[in-house]
Motif scaffolding. Structure first.
Motif: not given
Length: 310
Positions: A248-254, A258-260, A274-282, A285-290
């Motif tokens: 489950r730690v993959r949910r925090r593994y950049l 990025r593959k998702l 939107k769902w994925l990038a929104g969750a990651v950017t919270t 600090r992930a410029p690609r996802f922003k």
């Protein structure tokens, strides 16, 4: 290991490993292509199969993974080191394990765990027959590379010239007496999936690690999953549920996230992005996802302006 070894020659590196190995327990050459390094500490033994190439290319401290896995718990480690891609098909290696059996070496430990990846995952399974009540953790293993058994796998043509018949040969048969075997693989890699399917029995646990591809071993170590699984196995407590919970730690593994994102963008799924990038950017600090989030919001707004199809 010192930083000076980062640029050391292969010979200098091996000499230093030999010196350190002798300090830890012993270092024993097994013919020209393999070595055995014993760290003699506690009553739990982690047996790791490793390659010189992997250690030198990926280990931050230029030391065997096994040393890392046992350090915090003061466990023992037996590292079987291949100096090149041998798949450990070597009479010197067979003879070494024969001697350990004759000496009752493995019976001295309360728990024994065998671990390896790919070629080393094959070896971890194939040689696990030597230890009673062993737990095997094998990442992306081959069952064998005997062309008569696995003609579907053409990835290792040079290795298939080696003799995969005889002693310690067909890994699924060698694991029949193991207490538990955990085979981790990405089902998107067809060859790995078929090899995993060749391991059969109630004690076999196939752990599907989706969307990692060939980066699975590196990701497991970076996420701390490798250490978690070995720790649980050493306590005789590892289960399939533990494996999936650790993943489950993959949910925090950049790199995984990025593959998702790449997959969602390839499928042109702005809501999913939107769902994925929104969750990651919270949480990162992930410029690609922003940037992806902004593009997804624009696409969704444009779609709403156009209205539903008539």
């Amino acid at each position: 290991m010192g930083p000076d070894l980062m640029d050391a020659s292969r010979e200098d590196w091996l000499n230093q490993i030999e010196s350190l190995g002798d300090e830890r327990g012993y270092f024993e050459p097994l013919g020209p292509d393999h070595s055995a390094i014993l760290t003699d500490e506690g009553s739990t033994l982690i047996v790791t199969f490793e390659t010189l190439e992997d250690i030198r290319e990926t280990a931050p401290l230029q030391e065997p993974l096994g040393w890392n896995l046992v350090r915090e718990n003061n466990w023992s480690n037996l590292c079987i080191l291949a100096h090149k891609k041998t798949w450990f098909r070597d009479r010197a290696v067979y003879g070494y394990f024969d001697r350990l059996i004759e000496d009752g070496f493995f019976e001295e430990f309360e728990k024994v765990v065998f671990y390896g990846v790919g070629m080393c995952g094959y070896a971890a399974a194939a040689f696990s027959v030597v230890a009673p009540d062993v737990t095997v953790i094998s990442v992306q293993p081959q069952a064998t590379l005997d062309p008569d058994r696995v003609d579907f796998d053409r990835r290792f043509p040079e290795a298939q010239q080696r003799d995969f018949k005889g002693r310690y040969d067909y890994a699924p048969e060698m694991t029949e007496m193991a207490q538990a075997v955990f085979v981790l693989f990405d089902p998107a890699i067809i060859e790995d999936t078929v090899h995993a399917a060749l391991f059969r029995g109630d004690h076999i646990h196939r752990i599907r690690c989706r969307r990692f591809g060939n980066s699975l071993p590196k990701a497991l170590f970076a996420m701390g999953v490798t250490q978690t699984l070995v720790d649980q196995a050493a306590k005789d407590a590892l289960t399939e549920h533990d494996c999936y919970r650790a993943l489950r730690v993959r949910r925090r593994y950049l790199p995984y996230l990025r593959k998702l994102l790449k997959g969602a963008e390839a499928r042109a799924k702005p809501q999913l992005i939107k769902w994925l990038a929104g969750a990651v950017t919270t949480t990162h600090r992930a410029p690609r996802f922003k940037k992806a989030l902004k593009r997804a919001n624009r696409a969704l707004a444009q779609s709403n302006l156009q209205g539903p199809p008539t």
